[in-house]
Design a protein around this motif. Structure first.
Motif, PDB file in Angstrom:
ATOM      1  N   SER A 265       0.834  -1.219   0.000  1.00 19.91           N
ATOM      2  CA  SER A 265       0.000   0.000   0.000  1.00 19.91           C
ATOM      3  C   SER A 265       0.863   1.262   0.000  1.00 19.91           C
ATOM      4  CB  SER A 265      -0.934   0.011   1.210  1.00 19.91           C
ATOM      5  OG  SER A 265      -0.201   0.157   2.414  1.00 19.91           O
ATOM      6  N   SER A 266       2.041   1.187   0.588  1.00 14.66           N
ATOM      7  CA  SER A 266       2.919   2.359   0.652  1.00 14.66           C
ATOM      8  C   SER A 266       3.583   2.666  -0.678  1.00 14.66           C
ATOM      9  CB  SER A 266       3.990   2.151   1.732  1.00 14.66           C
ATOM     10  OG  SER A 266       4.825   1.050   1.410  1.00 14.66           O
ATOM     11  N   ARG A 273      -3.968   7.200   2.938  1.00 15.44           N
ATOM     12  CA  ARG A 273      -4.034   5.989   3.760  1.00 15.44           C
ATOM     13  C   ARG A 273      -4.412   6.363   5.184  1.00 15.44           C
ATOM     14  NH1 ARG A 273       0.619   5.443   0.704  1.00 15.44           N
ATOM     15  NH2 ARG A 273       1.932   6.215   2.377  1.00 15.44           N
ATOM     16  N   GLY A 277      -2.336   2.006   7.498  1.00 14.99           N
ATOM     17  CA  GLY A 277      -1.794   1.843   6.150  1.00 14.99           C
ATOM     18  C   GLY A 277      -2.812   1.423   5.116  1.00 14.99           C
ATOM     19  N   GLN A 278      -4.090   1.317   5.526  1.00 20.20           N
ATOM     20  CA  GLN A 278      -5.124   0.915   4.563  1.00 20.20           C
ATOM     21  C   GLN A 278      -5.432   2.057   3.604  1.00 20.20           C
ATOM     22  OE1 GLN A 278      -7.856  -0.171   7.787  1.00 20.20           O
ATOM     23  NE2 GLN A 278      -8.107  -2.176   6.807  1.00 20.20           N
ATOM     24  N   LEU A 279      -5.692   1.718   2.356  1.00 23.12           N
ATOM     25  CA  LEU A 279      -6.000   2.713   1.338  1.00 23.12           C
ATOM     26  C   LEU A 279      -7.432   3.206   1.512  1.00 23.12           C
ATOM     27  CD1 LEU A 279      -4.409   0.769  -1.652  1.00 23.12           C
ATOM     28  CD2 LEU A 279      -3.421   2.730  -0.469  1.00 23.12           C
ATOM     29  N   THR A 287      -9.550   4.775  -5.406  1.00 20.52           N
ATOM     30  CA  THR A 287      -8.738   5.732  -4.665  1.00 20.52           C
ATOM     31  C   THR A 287      -9.059   7.130  -5.185  1.00 20.52           C
ATOM     32  OG1 THR A 287      -6.909   5.416  -6.226  1.00 20.52           O
ATOM     33  CG2 THR A 287      -6.897   4.072  -4.221  1.00 20.52           C
TER      34      THR A 287
END
Length: 400
Positions: A265-266, A273, A277-279, A287
């Motif tokens: 994800s990063s 985020r 760290g979740q989108l 997104t």
């Protein structure tokens, strides 16, 4: 021909794939660093010797072949970088995969708080290979215990840290398996202990009280020591230090205290985020800055139409994966996309052996053998269609 890439062959990725293959005129690439889809909720059965490796995995190569889509391929690659502006995925194997639409479905991993010294030595059974390693070490210690029982009968103590769904299920399965092991063999050295440590005032925080009561009663009947309102402070050589000032001996420490999004994800550097760290996605699972990038399952922060945050579980993976697959096809066809409004259809908790507890649609609480059979049916209804596909794919592979 439009190119659609899915990163992650877990529950969400598979459900998205099942929708995408309905369009025979697109190119679909499934990327995963593993060659198999891990049926995570069933791994506890593997540890407790109720199933084997083949029962808890789906081969991704034969699965993709089984869909009988001329432009579908599986690539066993580890993603290193994603350039969302050039629409390219760079991998550690130095292969570059290009896309027009990207579905992020790489899931989560266990979060090990860095402020807890020694925690990196704990077992993480969320990963299949780590679960198998734990199973081997545990059984090796059981063997040594039986081998030495005439001379000594040392304690074997499993400490499970985290009393959410994963912690409760693994503690229950291990306790049931251990009890049956010693009972069947009539071994005298049966002093295996399991402690379940919860930082909350009860186990299964956030669930209905009747489910908590049923689960707690079952755990105690299995001989599990439940420790609440207590945090793990450090893991030392042979001991866990708890926030209440006590030290408890451990042979194994299993940590289930939380999750964070996959590090993939990063790699999307300008995508929002959350703290885990979740989108963060919109109602179509896109997104914000990149309308051609979707995120589904555990790697995404998914909310329902009332703005309520959805938990990372198989139900949400199924709903979000299906919705994203359909929306990508609609986007390709220039049609309006659907809104993802996930609803939980209940929860089922494995509590050792053929015993479970569950809440069905928030209306009915079930427990015991009935709940266990419902849980097995739900799992079977997901697994059976995939087994048919991998058999088709295997036969096709043998003819090549």
């Amino acid at each position: 021909m439009k190119r659609v890439v899915i990163i992650g062959g877990g529950y969400a990725g598979i459900y998205a794939l099942r929708e995408l293959v309905k369009n025979k005129n697109i190119k679909i690439t499934l990327i995963d660093k593993h060659t198999y889809h891990n049926l995570q909720p069933e791994v506890y059965d593997l540890i407790a010797n109720k199933s084997n490796f083949a029962d808890v995995t789906i081969d991704l190569t034969t699965l993709c072949l089984g869909f009988n889509h001329d432009h579908l391929e599986f690539k066993n690659l580890k993603v290193r970088k994603i350039d969302q502006h050039k629409q390219k995925i760079f991998t550690e194997e130095e292969e570059i995969v290009e896309y027009d639409y990207l579905i992020m479905a790489a899931g989560t991993r266990t979060y090990f708080p860095p402020q807890i010294p020694g925690l990196n030595s704990a077992d993480d059974i969320k990963k299949l290979h780590r679960a198998i390693t734990f199973k081997q070490h545990f059984e090796s210690q059981l063997f040594q215990k039986i081998k030495d029982e005439a001379r000594q009968c040392a304690d074997t103590h499993i400490v499970v840290v985290g009393a959410g769904l994963s912690g409760v299920e693994i503690a229950a399965e291990m306790a049931y398996y251990s009890n049956k092991f010693f009972e069947r063999g009539n071994f005298s050295c049966d002093n295996l202990k399991i402690s379940l440590v919860s930082s909350s005032s009860a186990i299964l925080p956030g669930l209905k009280q009747d489910l908590i009561n049923i689960s707690q009663k079952r755990l105690k009947s299995l001989g599990i020591n439940i420790i609440t309102n207590t945090k793990l402070q450090s893991v030392e050589d042979g001991y866990c230090v708890l926030s209440n000032g006590t030290k408890i001996h451990h042979s194994f420490v299993i940590f289930t205290g939380g999750i964070e999004a996959s590090t993939i994800s990063s790699e999307l550097d300008d995508v929002e985020r959350n703290g885990r760290g979740q989108l963060i996605v919109n109602e179509h699972l896109q997104t914000e800055k990149h309308q051609n990038i979707f995120a589904i399952g555990d790697i995404a922060e998914i909310k329902n139409k009332d703005g309520e945050l959805m938990p990372p579980n198989v139900t949400i993976a199924r709903i979000s994966g299906t919705c994203a697959g359909k929306n990508v096809l609609k986007l390709i066809d220039g049609k309006p996309m659907g809104v993802c409004d996930p609803k939980l259809d209940g929860i089922l908790i494995a509590l050792g052996g053929k015993y479970a507890a569950g809440d069905i649609y928030g209306m009915l609480t079930v427990s015991g053998r009935l709940a266990y059979e419902i849980k097995k049916y739900v799992f079977s209804s997901y697994r059976k269609p995939l087994i048919k596909l991998i058999k088709k794919g295997y036969n096709k592979l043998r003819r090549m």
